[in-house]
Write a protein that holds these residues in place. Structure first.
Motif, mmCIF file in Angstrom:
data_model
loop_
_atom_site.group_PDB
_atom_site.id
_atom_site.type_symbol
_atom_site.label_atom_id
_atom_site.label_comp_id
_atom_site.label_asym_id
_atom_site.label_seq_id
_atom_site.Cartn_x
_atom_site.Cartn_y
_atom_site.Cartn_z
ATOM 1 N N PRO A 7 -2.676 1.091 -5.642
ATOM 2 C CA PRO A 7 -2.173 2.175 -4.780
ATOM 3 C C PRO A 7 -1.014 2.948 -5.397
ATOM 4 N N MET A 8 -0.115 2.279 -6.122
ATOM 5 C CA MET A 8 1.019 2.970 -6.740
ATOM 6 C C MET A 8 0.543 4.008 -7.748
ATOM 7 N N SER A 17 0.865 -1.176 0.000
ATOM 8 C CA SER A 17 0.000 0.000 0.000
ATOM 9 C C SER A 17 0.901 1.225 0.000
ATOM 10 N N VAL A 18 0.288 2.394 -0.051
ATOM 11 C CA VAL A 18 1.039 3.646 0.005
ATOM 12 C C VAL A 18 0.401 4.526 1.075
ATOM 13 N N VAL A 71 -1.154 7.202 -5.911
ATOM 14 C CA VAL A 71 -0.301 8.218 -5.301
ATOM 15 C C VAL A 71 0.161 9.245 -6.334
ATOM 16 N N SER A 130 6.169 10.433 0.437
ATOM 17 C CA SER A 130 4.872 9.856 0.060
ATOM 18 C C SER A 130 4.988 8.973 -1.170
ATOM 19 N N PHE A 131 6.097 9.122 -1.923
ATOM 20 C CA PHE A 131 6.296 8.283 -3.103
ATOM 21 C C PHE A 131 7.108 7.049 -2.709
ATOM 22 N N TYR A 165 -3.609 5.264 1.928
ATOM 23 C CA TYR A 165 -4.492 4.316 1.234
ATOM 24 C C TYR A 165 -4.521 3.014 2.033
ATOM 25 N N ARG A 192 9.354 17.281 -5.844
ATOM 26 C CA ARG A 192 7.936 17.303 -6.231
ATOM 27 C C ARG A 192 7.683 18.313 -7.346
ATOM 28 N N ASP A 196 -3.118 11.282 -7.655
ATOM 29 C CA ASP A 196 -3.608 12.227 -6.659
ATOM 30 C C ASP A 196 -2.655 13.410 -6.500
ATOM 31 N N ALA A 197 -1.354 13.157 -6.604
ATOM 32 C CA ALA A 197 -0.382 14.251 -6.493
ATOM 33 C C ALA A 197 -0.591 15.274 -7.608
ATOM 34 N N ARG A 249 6.083 2.748 -1.408
ATOM 35 C CA ARG A 249 5.033 1.803 -1.035
ATOM 36 C C ARG A 249 5.493 0.983 0.171
#
Length: 306
Positions: free
Chosen positions: A207-208, A147-148, A211, A269-270, A151, A187, A214-215, A272
């Protein structure tokens, strides 16, 4: 107290649609099936079946009991099978699921260590969503999933999850790309790729993928997803051909692929989280002995990898 025969009778009536056909399936007499159904009705305090001339169907309470009964009967059958196999061969079996990249990098070492402990691995290779479903349904004893941050996986409350590896995500670019000469990507630089064609996984709601989508969405961008695939070699080939850019987990990266540059992303956040998920064997939250041995084997495999 519930008797397994009561649960078998209920399951057979549900699958066959009538008490008569259920008795034939089980090799019991019809009065025997009726007897066990009456007992379970009495224990529950409510009828589990609606009977008509056309047959028998489960009541809402019957469906609830059947759902639990399926798990109990599966575990009962598995217990007998494992015990007989251990008595016969001196080995136990463990149903273990994993996603493909973890299988390639970790499974050989895990299977070897478990074999030395007298536990044979029945390995199942799936993507995360079906693995979670199999663990929740107790069709697997344990599984490696990922998961990340932000999530949560839809695990049952009586399923334990332990992080075994934090796996950074890398930005995969073709050689010669304007950002390929960097040592890492922040980022801001990542968001500058909003107009690129992207490659994402084939599995919906992975999930990958979430992320990165959503970013970009948070910054007001909607990515163009040009290709979807879970085949790592196809992914690298498309990136090397300058058709797309994408994210690769470090666990999956392996040797450098010609024509592809992999860059770390300076954002926690990047990444898993690789998790070992397993059913709790008791109310105290402890998994079975075999699963605890498996957890040790996974940790040792990860230590060798990193």
């Amino acid at each position: 107290m519930l008797d397994l025969r009561q649960l078998r009778a209920l399951r057979a009536v549900h699958s066959e649609g009538s008490v008569t056909r259920a008795a034939r399936l089980l090799g019991w007499s019809q009065p025997t099936v009726d007897y066990h159904l009456r007992i379970i009705d009495r224990l529950v305090g409510s009828p589990l079946l609606t009977r008509t001339k056309r047959g028998s169907t489960l009541t809402p309470v019957g469906h609830l009991v059947l759902d639990r009964a399926q798990e109990i009967l599966t575990l009962s059958d598995r217990t007998l099978s494992d015990a007989r196999e251990l008595a016969k061969l001196g080995r136990a079996r463990l149903r273990f699921g994993t996603f493909p990249t973890a299988a390639a990098r970790l499974l050989p070492a895990i299977a070897a260590e478990m074999g030395d402990l007298g536990v044979e691995i029945d390995a199942v290779l799936e993507e995360v969503k079906p693995l979670v479903s199999h663990v929740n349904g107790r069709e697997l004893d344990a599984a490696l999933v990922y998961s990340v941050p932000g999530y949560e996986l839809p695990l049952r409350p009586d399923t334990a999850a332990t992080e075994v590896l934090r796996d950074p995500l890398l930005l995969a670019l073709p050689e010669g790309h304007r950002l390929a000469g960097r040592t890492s990507i922040d980022r801001e630089a990542l968001l500058s790729l909003a107009d690129e064609r992207w490659l994402l996984g084939a599995t919906p709601n992975d999930p990958m993928d979430a992320v990165v989508l959503d970013a970009f969405a948070a910054a007001g961008h909607e990515l163009e997803v040009a290709i979807r695939t879970d085949d790592f070699q196809v992914m690298l080939g498309m990136i090397a051909a300058r058709m797309v850019v994408g994210l690769v987990a470090r666990l999956a990266s392996g040797p450098v692929h010609p024509g592809v540059v992999l860059l770390p992303i300076d954002d926690p956040s990047f990444a898993r989280s690789v998790l070992l998920v397993a059913a709790q064997a008791d109310p105290g939250g402890q998994p079975t002995v075999a699963v605890r041995q498996l957890a040790g084997a996974v940790r040792h495999a990860v230590e060798e990898l990193v």
